[in-house]
Design an enzyme around this catalytic site. Sequence first.
Site, mmCIF file in Angstrom:
data_model
loop_
_atom_site.group_PDB
_atom_site.id
_atom_site.type_symbol
_atom_site.label_atom_id
_atom_site.label_comp_id
_atom_site.label_asym_id
_atom_site.label_seq_id
_atom_site.Cartn_x
_atom_site.Cartn_y
_atom_site.Cartn_z
ATOM 1 N N SER A 1 0.841 -1.194 0.000
ATOM 2 C CA SER A 1 0.000 0.000 0.000
ATOM 3 C C SER A 1 0.884 1.255 0.000
ATOM 4 C CB SER A 1 -0.892 0.025 1.244
ATOM 5 O OG SER A 1 -1.866 -0.969 1.157
ATOM 6 N N HIS B 1 0.797 3.591 -2.640
ATOM 7 C CA HIS B 1 1.134 4.024 -3.998
ATOM 8 C C HIS B 1 -0.081 4.440 -4.817
ATOM 9 C CE1 HIS B 1 5.146 2.479 -3.283
ATOM 10 N NE2 HIS B 1 4.709 1.247 -3.127
ATOM 11 N N HIS C 1 10.035 3.515 -3.183
ATOM 12 C CA HIS C 1 10.116 3.344 -1.734
ATOM 13 C C HIS C 1 11.314 4.091 -1.180
ATOM 14 C CE1 HIS C 1 8.426 -0.337 -3.606
ATOM 15 N NE2 HIS C 1 7.475 -0.094 -2.751
#
Lengths: 333, 333
Positions: free
Chosen positions: A56, A58, A220
Site C-alpha cells: 500500500s 502508492h 520506496h
Amino acid sequence: MKKLINKPENFVDEMIEGIILAHPDMVRTPGEDKRIMVRADAPRKDRVGIVTGGGSGHLPLFKGYVGAGLCSAVAIGNVFSSPSSDQIFQATKAVDGGAGVLYLYGNYGGDVFNFDLAADLAELEDIETLTVLGRDDVASQPKERSADRRGVAGIIFAYKAAGAAAERGDSLKEVAAAAEDIIENTATMGIGLSPTILPTTGKASFDLPDGEMEIGIGIHGEPGIHRGALETADEVAERLMRPLVEDLGLSSGDRIAVLVNGMGATPLEELYVLYRKVHRIAEELGLTVEKRYVGEYATSLEMAGASLSLLKLDDERLALLNAPASSPFFREG
Amino acid sequence: MKKLINKPENFVDEMIEGIILAHPDMVRTPGEDKRIMVRADAPRKDRVGIVTGGGSGHLPLFKGYVGAGLCSAVAIGNVFSSPSSDQIFQATKAVDGGAGVLYLYGNYGGDVFNFDLAADLAELEDIETLTVLGRDDVASQPKERSADRRGVAGIIFAYKAAGAAAERGDSLKEVAAAAEDIIENTATMGIGLSPTILPTTGKASFDLPDGEMEIGIGIHGEPGIHRGALETADEVAERLMRPLVEDLGLSSGDRIAVLVNGMGATPLEELYVLYRKVHRIAEELGLTVEKRYVGEYATSLEMAGASLSLLKLDDERLALLNAPASSPFFREG
C-alpha cells in the site's frame, strides 16, 4: 507528522473501506478479506484474468487499476509490504474464468516470493498462471541487467495493454506476450525532492536534505544515481529523459507514449512544466508523442518528486493503449 | 523550496504551455495570449458559453474544467491572482455562439472586479452575459451572510450542472438558474495541515506550526474558524461534515453528492480514509450518497489538507451531474 489518519495500524484497512464505499459499482471484495479487490463482474468466463498487487501507499497503484480493460484483481499488503501468498491465491481464484491468470506486478523480492507461492497453489487447483514482471526503472540496474530492474510507474502501460488483450479474448500466452512486449519497451527514471513519512512510525523513509534532489530514486526511496542541489525543471527533464532515450534506443521518426507521474506532493502545475520540456526534447529528437499521461499514477504517499516513463510505440501497442478501459482511477475511450 | 520549476516568473506560462502540448485535441488558445483557453470546438452556435477563471495554482481548477459538458473557456492570472478584464473579455468573444455567456467563478474581490468589467465590454459588443458566483465556503461567512461567502471546491458541481444545461440547449437564463440552484445547495469546509509555498517568493503563504491543523481554511490560506492540535481523521471528518449538514438543512431521507478534495500534498489514501468516515456519518444521519468524488479537484499548490463539499440532490441536479462530460481532467458518462 501531518497525516489525516486514525490509528496507524488501521490506515490500510480504513483506506480500502473508503474505496469500496466510494465505488460499489466498480469493485467488490470476493470474501471477508478486504485487501483483495476484484472488478465487479469477475470472474469472466473464457477471459484471461489479470492479478496484480504489492504494498500500500502508492495510490492509484495498485487498487486503482482494477476494472474493465485493466486488471481483474488486486491483493495488497501493508504500506510498502507485499500481500501474502494466500491473498494472491484468493484473488486468483476469484477471477479465474477458465482461461488462466496472468500475474503482472513490479519486480520486488517480497512480491516475487509471494506471487510464486500463489502460482504453486493455483497449479494445485488446475488454474494456469503466467508471470510478467514490471522492471522499467533504468536507474536500478544497467541495461545489461535489465531483467533485475525494479518496477515503477511504467507498469501502467502494461496493465493497459494486457487488460485490452484480455478483454478482446486473447489467450493467456498472448496476454502475457502483450505485457512483456510493453515492459521491454518501457523505461522510467524518477526524481525525489522529499521523503515519504511512514504512517506507522511517523519517520521519514529516507534522508534528503532540503534543497537537494535525488535522480533515479525508487518509489520506496531506494537510492538513485545522482544526488545534488535541486536544478531547474528543464535541467531535471534532461536528466530524466536522456537516459531513457538511450536505453530504449529511440531515434528520429520513432513514436512514443509519455507518462509524467507525480510521486504525491508535487503539484500538477509542476508536472505540466516538466511535460512541456519533455515534449520539446522529443520534438528536438524527432520523436512523435502519440499518447501522454500527466498526473499521479503511481505515488509514494506524500513524497515530493516525479517520474518520467517512455514507451516506444508501434501500431499494436498504440491500439492496446487506445482500447476502452474504466476503473475508479483510470478512463480511456 | 522543493519545486520543479524554472524561473518563477515563467511558472504559469510554462505550465499552460505544458497543458496545451499535452491536450491538443481537447483545448486550444484562441489568440496569442495562452492564458485564455477554450474547448476545441468553441464557439458553438446557439449554445450558451460558460467562462470561468481565477488565479493559477489550483489545478485542476480552473483550466481542467474546460471541455464538453463543462466550461467553454477559462482565463487565468498569476498564482492566486485574477485574470485581467481584457483576458476575460477575449475568452467571452471566443466562445460566444449567439446564445449568451455565463460567468461562473468563485467569489473573490479581484475576480469579481475584472469579470464585471468584462461584462461591460461584452455588452458593448451585444454579447449578453449573466454572472453566478461560487460561494460555498461555509467557514468564510455565517449562513445569514452566505451571499458574501468565498467560492472553493464546490464550484465543480456548478460547472458540471451548468455545462450539462448548456450542452442540451438551455437558454442563458436557464443555465444561470441551474448553476445558482447548485450553488445554493452546496456547502464546503476545508482543513489545512501545511502552508502553500509561493513560487515567486519561496515563502510560505501562511503560518501553521507542525502538528497543528486549521479547520475552515481557504484555498489561499485565508483564516479558518478553529486552530489546534491535529486530530484523527474521524474527528476531522466530524468537524468538516456537521456544519455542512446543518448549513444545508439536511435530514434523514435526503440524497447528497460528496466531494472529498485534496489540497495538493495529502495522499489519496488519506482522502479515502476521510471519505470512509463521511460515508458512515451520512449513513448514521439517514442520508444517501448518490454521487461521490474523491481526489484532487481544486488544490492550493502543495498545501497539505483537504476539503469536504456536500451537495443536496434532487432528480434534476443528479441528472445534470450524470450527464456526459469530458475535459483533460474530468470525465463523466
